[in-house]
Design a protein around this motif. Structure first.
Motif, mmCIF file in Angstrom:
data_model
loop_
_atom_site.group_PDB
_atom_site.id
_atom_site.type_symbol
_atom_site.label_atom_id
_atom_site.label_comp_id
_atom_site.label_asym_id
_atom_site.label_seq_id
_atom_site.Cartn_x
_atom_site.Cartn_y
_atom_site.Cartn_z
ATOM 1 N N ASN A 1 128.838 98.168 57.860
ATOM 2 C CA ASN A 1 127.542 97.569 57.519
ATOM 3 C C ASN A 1 127.086 96.535 58.543
ATOM 4 O OD1 ASN A 1 127.146 99.039 55.137
ATOM 5 N ND2 ASN A 1 128.432 97.618 53.977
ATOM 6 N N CYS B 1 133.212 95.762 47.239
ATOM 7 C CA CYS B 1 132.818 94.396 46.890
ATOM 8 C C CYS B 1 134.020 93.645 46.348
ATOM 9 C CB CYS B 1 131.698 94.385 45.854
ATOM 10 S SG CYS B 1 131.211 92.702 45.392
ATOM 11 N N VAL C 1 123.280 89.217 52.971
ATOM 12 C CA VAL C 1 123.955 90.108 53.925
ATOM 13 C C VAL C 1 124.694 89.250 54.965
ATOM 14 C CG1 VAL C 1 123.605 91.917 55.651
ATOM 15 C CG2 VAL C 1 122.214 91.893 53.583
ATOM 16 N N ARG D 1 128.653 101.254 50.475
ATOM 17 C CA ARG D 1 129.068 100.398 49.353
ATOM 18 C C ARG D 1 130.583 100.288 49.362
ATOM 19 N NH1 ARG D 1 124.781 100.777 44.879
ATOM 20 N NH2 ARG D 1 126.424 100.146 43.469
ATOM 21 N N LYS E 1 124.798 96.771 47.159
ATOM 22 C CA LYS E 1 126.247 96.686 47.383
ATOM 23 C C LYS E 1 126.988 97.336 46.222
ATOM 24 C CE LYS E 1 127.441 92.616 44.817
ATOM 25 N NZ LYS E 1 128.434 93.264 43.970
ATOM 26 N N CYS E 2 128.286 97.440 46.375
ATOM 27 C CA CYS E 2 129.159 97.968 45.323
ATOM 28 C C CYS E 2 129.069 97.097 44.070
ATOM 29 C CB CYS E 2 130.587 97.968 45.858
ATOM 30 S SG CYS E 2 131.864 97.990 44.614
ATOM 31 N N VAL F 1 130.001 93.568 52.800
ATOM 32 C CA VAL F 1 129.856 94.691 51.865
ATOM 33 C C VAL F 1 128.392 94.950 51.524
ATOM 34 C CG1 VAL F 1 132.121 94.275 50.855
ATOM 35 C CG2 VAL F 1 130.088 93.359 49.721
ATOM 36 N N ARG F 2 127.511 94.076 52.021
ATOM 37 C CA ARG F 2 126.101 94.211 51.632
ATOM 38 C C ARG F 2 125.252 94.829 52.733
ATOM 39 N NH1 ARG F 2 123.525 90.874 47.801
ATOM 40 N NH2 ARG F 2 125.004 90.340 46.166
ATOM 41 N N CYS G 1 127.138 85.155 48.310
ATOM 42 C CA CYS G 1 125.837 85.830 48.177
ATOM 43 C C CYS G 1 125.019 85.207 47.061
ATOM 44 C CB CYS G 1 126.051 87.319 47.939
ATOM 45 S SG CYS G 1 127.179 87.684 46.588
ATOM 46 N N CYS H 1 127.819 87.152 53.146
ATOM 47 C CA CYS H 1 129.016 87.823 52.619
ATOM 48 C C CYS H 1 130.094 87.889 53.704
ATOM 49 C CB CYS H 1 128.667 89.228 52.147
ATOM 50 S SG CYS H 1 130.156 90.132 51.664
#
Lengths: 400, 269
Positions: A20, B141, B180, B94, B199-200, B187-188, B149, B183
């Motif tokens: 990501n 996540c 984003v 995710r 995200k997850c 993860v985002r 976040c 984190c």
């Protein structure tokens, strides 16, 4: 396989970016945002040097600096709104903010600062606007009527009260301008997940670079406008501005270098990744452009311009040229911080690449348009608020 | 002119009748098919005691996610299940699986092509030295107790539920991207379709129905485990309360993740 090839292969092998992190989320718009707010804060400080600290030689630009700040503050949120995925929800930040968010305060600080700036301009210009209203007709007369807040009273008593209000607004304006830009630095400095941003020095560096860009913007535009309109340039004012620019730039540049030096000296587990970043993808924009060309040359040149007695023409030409270089330096610094910080993956094992596109929502063309908007607005403002005191001899007598 | 108006009215009338008919048929169908209430009676409850809990928040449970690195085979099934469950856009993840290779010179090589979605079918052959160790690390996540976040979201669109889930309200999110950046685990992402942060969620919608997260459900080697720490019979409770090598990612960040790793190596970031 040559040794160089071996090194390159090893770097490629170990270059792991979190999936990501390959995409850079904060791009040109977020480079422009602190750039524009910085210019605003810096220009306001120039005006306050006269209005609060009574640096008399800065009187010729004291009004202009405020209008200049207004032109830029009007578009400070333009890049942000263009960046948001849902700009129609932007007001939620002010109506239902999350108090723990470092970003949520911006709307309030920005609004409060804008109000102080507008009020200060209206009070400083009030006698001028009253005089202009008397000679104007039609729409302009109505406009001036609104801008004078309905009061045509320019008696000595009334002006004395105005001066008190102006001094008060300028006085609270300085901490607000400092807060505005120190706070923008904190938006980055408070991101603990990013080792390049997460330093308590970030607000300091942002504030100093803001001052530098504001002063440089005033010098450059003052000399440019005066030259192109064939008017008298107050060299005492330009020389004083150059001295302030030099002083602020010494602090700015030294702190920028100290910040990097601290990382290198402490050499924590983050340093390896930071070093790879500064000597890898940021090498040309940081070392060559920001430090080499646009910091070292202005650093030396400003020293010479401040200390050596030089002819007016030389000071005028090099003063504005160096100011332009400083404006580029600050833009490069914003780029290197905002983009650079995201090039390094949070895996701390590699970095991604970012190349801005010309024609995209947050691309180069849109950035150019956003940077032109304050300049166009400044031109429109010049039709309403005369920049220079020598434009209005009749008014000068009243306001002096 | 009058004819034109009459034509317009008759067209409107036709459209009106069509809408009424459509509405009637749709309404009748709704009576036959219970909307939204999927019949779960045939599917066994995977998280004990969940279906009896209808309160807005599951306050009596404390959920934990455990990834057992010593078990993961890097097949990518979890990533496929996740992508299908959420229609995750290409290039956004995710969850993903990383492959670690450590050579005998202690160099660490990590990759995650396409987030491990295609599985690791072939070994890496570009490592110049003999390999000392290899393993896979699934990421998702961390559901932090102190989530960065949530702290930075300017509009409160990212929030923490009372049962410890960190979720995103896509109707509030402005997509500023601050979460984003904040984190520590990356993860985002900003979902290009909804234009909001994504995200997850540890499959919150499945958990509420007593089902395990999709990735946990499909893992063929039980490398992903999910459960209630307040349930002393749960696998997660037993792992975290017995002498295992268990750790979390980036503990120095102070986020206190609820995602734990069994057999986590120091090389993993």
């Amino acid at each position: 396989m040559s040794p160089e090839h071996g090194v390159a292969a090893a770097t490629a092998l170990t270059n792991y970016v979190f999936p990501n992190d390959i995409h850079v989320h904060w791009s040109l718009m977020i480079v422009l945002y602190p750039y524009i707010t910085g210019i605003v804060a810096g220009a306001f400080i120039v005006s306050s040097l006269y209005h609060v600290f009574h640096i008399e030689s800065l009187k010729p630009v004291s009004r202009y600096a405020l209008v200049f700040a207004l032109a830029f503050v009007a578009f400070a949120t333009a890049p942000l709104l263009n960046h948001l995925g849902h700009p129609e929800r932007a007001m939620s930040m002010m109506l239902t903010p999350n108090p723990t968010s470092a970003m949520a305060g911006f709307g309030y600080i920005y609004s409060a600062y804008s109000i102080v700036l507008i009020l200060e301009i209206l009070f400083i210009y009030r006698p001028t606007l009253v005089a202009l209203k008397q000679t104007a007709t039609g729409f302009k007369r109505k406009l001036y009527g609104m801008l004078t807040l309905g009061s045509d009273n320019v008696s000595e008593k009334s002006l004395a009260l105005d001066h008190k209000i102006i001094a008060f607004l300028a006085a609270i304006g300085i901490p607000m301008a400092c807060t505005l830009h120190g706070y923008v630095g904190f938006i980055f400095g408070g991101v603990k997940a990013n080792p390049m941003w997460a330093t308590p020095l970030m607000p300091v560096i942002f504030l100093l670079s803001a001052s530098v860009s504001g002063i440089a913007g005033i010098i450059f535009s003052y000399v440019l406008i005066k030259t192109f309109t064939g008017r008298f340039i107050d060299m005492d004012c330009v020389r004083t501005l150059i001295k302030f620019l030099w002083g602020c730039f010494i602090l700015d540049f030294v702190f920028e270098m100290l910040e990097l030096f601290s990382h290198a000296y402490m050499a924590t587990h983050h340093w390896e990744a930071l070093r790879d970043l500064y000597f890898g993808p940021l090498y040309s924009t940081f070392w060559i452009a920001q430090v080499g060309v646009f910091s070292v040359i202005p650093f030396v040149a400003l020293g010479i311009l401040s200390l050596v007695k030089l002819p007016d023409g030389v000071v005028k030409f090099f003063g504005s040229l160096i100011s332009l270089m400083i404006l580029v330096q600050v833009l490069l610094m914003r780029w290197n911080v905002v983009i650079g910080g995201q090039l390094m993956s949070k895996s701390e094992r590699g970095h991604t690449v970012f190349r801005p596109e010309w024609f995209e929502k947050e691309g180069i063309m849109v950035s150019i348009v956003i940077m032109l908007l304050p300049i166009i607005f400044l031109y429109i403002l010049s039709k309403v608020f005369p920049f220079w005191l020598d434009d209005e001899p009749a008014v000068e007598k009243q306001s002096a | 002119m009058i004819r034109a108006i009459e034509k317009e009215i008759s067209q409107d009338r036709r459209a009106f009748i069509k809408k009424v008919l459509g509405g009637t048929i749709a309404g009748s169908l709704l009576l036959v098919i219970p909307a939204g209430a999927v019949d779960l009676t045939g599917i066994p409850e995977q998280i004990p005691g969940m279906r009896g809990d209808t309160a807005p928040f599951i306050t009596k449970k404390k959920f934990a996610f455990i990834v057992d690195i010593t078990r993961c085979i890097g097949c990518g099934s979890c990533c496929v299940a996740d992508k299908n469950e959420y229609k995750v856009p290409d290039g956004m993840y995710r969850t993903w699986v990383e492959r670690y290779v450590i050579d005998d010179e202690d160099n660490v090589y990590v990759d995650s092509p396409n987030g491990g979605l295609d599985g690791y079918q072939e070994p890496r052959e570009d490592i110049p030295h003999p390999t000392r160790d290899t393993f896979f690390v699934p990421k998702l996540c961390n559901m932090c107790e102190h989530p960065s976040c949530v702290q930075v979201c300017p509009v409160g669109a990212t929030y923490q539920t009372e049962d410890g889930f960190v979720l995103v309200d896509s109707k509030r999110c402005v997509a500023c991207g601050y979460c984003v950046q904040a984190c520590p685990y990356s993860v985002r992402f900003i979902n290009p379709e909804t234009k909001t942060a994504d995200k997850c969620t540890w499959c919150y919608h499945r958990v509420r129905k007593g089902l395990l997260p999709a990735c946990v459900n499909v893992c063929p080697v039980q490398a992903r485990k999910f459960g209630d720490l307040n349930d002393k019979d749960s696998e997660v409770y037993n792992i975290l309360h017995q002498p295992h090598v268990v750790s979390v990612l980036k503990p120095g960040m102070g986020n206190k993740p609820a995602l734990h790793y069994v057999g986590l190596r120091r090389e993993v970031v």
